[in-house]
Design an enzyme around this catalytic site. Sequence first.
Site, PDB file in Angstrom:
ATOM      1  N   GLY A 197       0.492   0.993  10.766  1.00 17.77           N
ATOM      2  CA  GLY A 197       1.890   0.590  10.717  1.00 17.77           C
ATOM      3  C   GLY A 197       2.679   1.684  10.029  1.00 17.77           C
ATOM      4  N   ASP A 201       0.805  -1.223   0.000  1.00 13.64           N
ATOM      5  CA  ASP A 201       0.000   0.000   0.000  1.00 13.64           C
ATOM      6  C   ASP A 201       0.843   1.280   0.000  1.00 13.64           C
ATOM      7  OD1 ASP A 201       0.785  -0.374   2.617  1.00 13.64           O
ATOM      8  OD2 ASP A 201      -1.217  -0.179   3.490  1.00 13.64           O
TER       9      ASP A 201
END
Length: 421
Positions: free
Chosen positions: A237, A209
């Site tokens: 994250g 991503d």
Amino acid sequence: MHSPSDHETPLGCGPLCPSLSDAQRPVKLQIFERIRAAGSASRSQIAKELRISPATASTLTAELIDDGFLCETRATLTPTDSPRGRPPVALAIEAGRHLVAGIKLGTHEMTGIVVNFGGQQIASARIEVDTGMDSPRVWAENCATLFRELLNEGNLTPPQIAHLGVAVPGYVDNFSGIVAWSPLLDTRGTNFADLLHAHLGVPVSIDNDANLVALAELWFGVGRDKSDFLVVTVEKGVGTGAVLDHRLFRGAHGYGLELAHTKVQLDGALCRCGQRGCLEAYVSDYALVREARAALGLLDEPVARTTELLIRLGDEAKAGNPVARSIFTRAGRYLALGLANMVSLLDPSFIILSGDRLGQNYFEAEESLSEMRQLVLGAGRSLPRIEVHRWDDLLWAHGGAALALSAVTEAELGLPREDAA
Ligand SMILES: [Zn+2]
């Protein structure tokens, strides 16, 4: 290094590139990509920029028009650019040739968009989800739900979507479609691209991503005119994407530049990847929550939602709670350390920081940036410009759409990937 006995010594010297590597893209593909990037361009501009003869430019663009990739359009030239009053003609993309879609996976919300072959947005959709780590099949169902919403929104049918690009967190191999590890998938080594293709009935490409945020910046954002830049996202994250020489860098196996899991402490804090001492284990949501529960005396209480705990921690820090403040300061220092290492390794001209947590919490603080500067060896070098962007999730979906546009364009105007590799 191989010894002479391992290999027959090749003749000559210099890099032995395959016949059509990424750096040597077919001329027709280069013409198409230049016109798509510029919006429109004349045949003479194309000949000049690609250093090909006007006759070659004419022949190849005529083929692209015949094959339905380009069309003629009125050029936006001043009258003096058009000698003898001839109507100026430029070339543009046949934007309606294909539609593609992009989707971002998310644990609370998923977003998607549909764009045409020229990159203009046709439809967008969001769905609420409440899925943590789960089976690839459940995530494929989530993608199918969002995909149906997108089709409804655009009044489209599945065959009208030529390709779908999907942003997945974790170690994602764009080439094979395999997710080696993701915080969202409860099994490792799944071919998630194939699974989605089977579920949705359209060809699918997947990528990490954060790589797709970098691709979105390269295609649609502030990175369009930059040769080398980094994107670092801090949310659930830590994600990193890098563009080197105007192209997304993925490494040999697609797992390159995982800043999140570079080690900043031997035998340090436990990371959700299963290893210890990763940068992510000090700066991401779950790392802050782990410390917040201890700092706020909540260890015996039921586990609250991450966002609630982070808001409470932020409020405590603003109210002057020294422990709460120290948690953000420490996370900011670790992020500074990670960024300083990236600057030392790659020397980018520009760094984009993105993510929900960045604007409101710790990293806008000038002391964190100055710490980063101190950690990079100076010697008179110029440091990269750093910008903090607070994008919504549609930008991540734009990266998925850019991935899909690349896949379709390269399949039709380049060689099949297995031949080009
Ligand atoms: Zn890790």
